[in-house]
Design an enzyme around this catalytic site. Structure first.
Site, PDB file in Angstrom:
ATOM      1  N   GLY A  22       3.047   0.424  -0.249  1.00  0.00           N
ATOM      2  CA  GLY A  22       2.202  -0.371   0.639  1.00  0.00           C
ATOM      3  C   GLY A  22       1.757  -1.666  -0.022  1.00  0.00           C
ATOM      4  O   GLY A  22       1.781  -2.739   0.587  1.00  0.00           O
ATOM      5  N   ARG A  26       2.398  -3.304  -6.273  1.00  0.00           N
ATOM      6  CA  ARG A  26       3.114  -2.108  -6.752  1.00  0.00           C
ATOM      7  C   ARG A  26       4.621  -2.375  -6.748  1.00  0.00           C
ATOM      8  O   ARG A  26       5.339  -1.881  -7.612  1.00  0.00           O
ATOM      9  CB  ARG A  26       2.841  -0.913  -5.852  1.00  0.00           C
ATOM     10  CG  ARG A  26       1.465  -0.366  -5.984  1.00  0.00           C
ATOM     11  CD  ARG A  26       1.525   1.027  -6.616  1.00  0.00           C
ATOM     12  NE  ARG A  26       0.249   1.656  -6.516  1.00  0.00           N
ATOM     13  CZ  ARG A  26      -0.549   1.943  -7.537  1.00  0.00           C
ATOM     14  NH1 ARG A  26      -0.171   1.666  -8.764  1.00  0.00           N
ATOM     15  NH2 ARG A  26      -1.697   2.523  -7.346  1.00  0.00           N
ATOM     16  N   MET A 183      -0.860   6.319   6.611  1.00  0.00           N
ATOM     17  CA  MET A 183      -0.934   5.436   7.772  1.00  0.00           C
ATOM     18  C   MET A 183       0.381   4.730   8.137  1.00  0.00           C
ATOM     19  O   MET A 183       0.353   3.761   8.893  1.00  0.00           O
ATOM     20  CB  MET A 183      -2.045   4.390   7.559  1.00  0.00           C
ATOM     21  CG  MET A 183      -3.376   5.034   7.205  1.00  0.00           C
ATOM     22  SD  MET A 183      -4.755   3.901   7.046  1.00  0.00           S
ATOM     23  CE  MET A 183      -5.147   3.615   8.771  1.00  0.00           C
ATOM     24  N   SER A 206      -4.211  10.830  -3.334  1.00  0.00           N
ATOM     25  CA  SER A 206      -5.188   9.983  -4.043  1.00  0.00           C
ATOM     26  C   SER A 206      -6.617  10.462  -3.823  1.00  0.00           C
ATOM     27  O   SER A 206      -7.521  10.104  -4.574  1.00  0.00           O
ATOM     28  CB  SER A 206      -5.064   8.535  -3.579  1.00  0.00           C
ATOM     29  OG  SER A 206      -5.264   8.457  -2.180  1.00  0.00           O
ATOM     30  N   ASP A 207      -6.816  11.245  -2.760  1.00  0.00           N
ATOM     31  CA  ASP A 207      -8.168  11.736  -2.465  1.00  0.00           C
ATOM     32  C   ASP A 207      -8.028  12.967  -1.574  1.00  0.00           C
ATOM     33  O   ASP A 207      -6.970  13.209  -1.003  1.00  0.00           O
ATOM     34  CB  ASP A 207      -8.998  10.653  -1.771  1.00  0.00           C
ATOM     35  CG  ASP A 207      -8.328  10.098  -0.530  1.00  0.00           C
ATOM     36  OD1 ASP A 207      -7.452   9.233  -0.683  1.00  0.00           O
ATOM     37  OD2 ASP A 207      -8.641  10.557   0.574  1.00  0.00           O
TER      38      ASP A 207
HETATM   39  N1  HPA Z   1      -6.574   8.278   5.092  1.00  0.00           N
HETATM   40  C1  HPA Z   1      -5.547   7.499   5.396  1.00  0.00           C
HETATM   41  N2  HPA Z   1      -4.727   7.005   4.509  1.00  0.00           N
HETATM   42  C2  HPA Z   1      -4.924   7.316   3.217  1.00  0.00           C
HETATM   43  C3  HPA Z   1      -5.971   8.128   2.834  1.00  0.00           C
HETATM   44  C4  HPA Z   1      -6.838   8.631   3.820  1.00  0.00           C
HETATM   45  O1  HPA Z   1      -7.785   9.371   3.529  1.00  0.00           O
HETATM   46  N3  HPA Z   1      -5.923   8.246   1.477  1.00  0.00           N
HETATM   47  C5  HPA Z   1      -4.863   7.520   1.074  1.00  0.00           C
HETATM   48  N4  HPA Z   1      -4.260   6.964   2.121  1.00  0.00           N
END
Ligand code: HPA
Length: 238
Positions: A22, A26, A183, A206-207
């Site tokens: 994205g 990067r 997304m 990542s989360d």
């Molecule tokens: N939502 C949407 N896209 C993302 C997220 C998220 O929590 N984390 C990394 N990309």
């Protein structure tokens, strides 16, 4: 249509396989750290694109921007105007499965979506956007060869990062086994299907929307680097 409104490359300057993060920086990181004989072919809107060699295989790296409208534009132009055959998105995602931890690798076999992207095709039903089996199999083989742990399954491509309905609405997708949310993948998979080309989405977590853990920027960098190595190794078999 070349150059396009968004890509200034000449025909032949982009390889048949493109890795697509994205973030355009990067793309530069991949070109600087993994490729040789690199030539930058795009700087329009700072959405950087480079072509080089990885272990003798010609490959391009191109930023997609965030969200389905943005990756929709870049992937459409690459497939339809630049003769690109394979696009592998390499991105990050938020876990919605309680079984995923931050830094885990997810390979998106299918991509559910809340977006209206599919409406342009005017089907009287729902289209199921899926990855290319060939790219998926190559990625799995490369991950196994590296001894990396990976998850293959369904993902969610959402138009909404800050949603009015809150994260409970997103977490509901996990009741049907959807692993994580990002997304872009669904639009990429639809553009590939329409153009009769190949697409795959590889993600590092990542989360987590379940545990609210987040990766530090160092962790994001190292898990991204591990995924890049798998993505690059996977294209050697194509
Ligand atoms: N939502 C949407 N896209 C993302 C997220 C998220 O929590 N984390 C990394 N990309």
């Amino acid at each position: 249509m070349i150059p396009t409104p968004h890509i200034e490359a000449k025909l032949g300057e982009i390889a048949e396989t493109v890795l697509m993060p994205g973030d355009p920086l990067r793309a530069k990181f991949i070109a600087d750290n993994f490729l040789t004989d690199v030539k930058q072919y795009n700087s329009v809107r700072n959405m950087l694109g480079f072509t080089g060699n990885y272990k003798g295989k010609r490959v391009s790296v191109q930023g997609s921007g965030m969200g389905m409208p943005s990756i929709g534009i870049y992937s459409y132009e690459l497939y339809n105007f630049y003769d690109v055959k394979n696009i592998i998105r390499v991105g990050t995602a938020g876990a919605i499965s309680p079984d995923l931890k931050i830094r885990d690798l997810v390979i998106g076999m299918g991509a559910c979506s809340d977006s209206a992207y599919a409406k342009q095709f005017d089907f009287s039903g729902t289209f199921a956007p899926i990855a290319s089996y060939e790219l998926l199999e190559s990625a799995v083989n490369a991950a196994r060869a590296k001894g990396a742990k990976f998850n293959v399954g369904n993902i969610l491509s959402s138009d909404i990062f800050y949603g009015d309905k809150g994260i409970e609405d997103t977490l509901k997708w996990s009741t049907l086994g959807v692993l994580c949310v990002e997304m872009e993948a669904a639009a990429l998979y639809m553009n590939a299907a329409k153009a009769k080309k190949n697409a795959l989405c590889m993600l590092t977590i990542s989360d987590s929307l379940v545990t609210h853990e987040k990766t530090s920027s160092d962790e994001r960098q190292s898990s991204f680097t591990d995924m890049m190595e798998i993505a690059l190794e996977s294209i050697l078999a194509l």
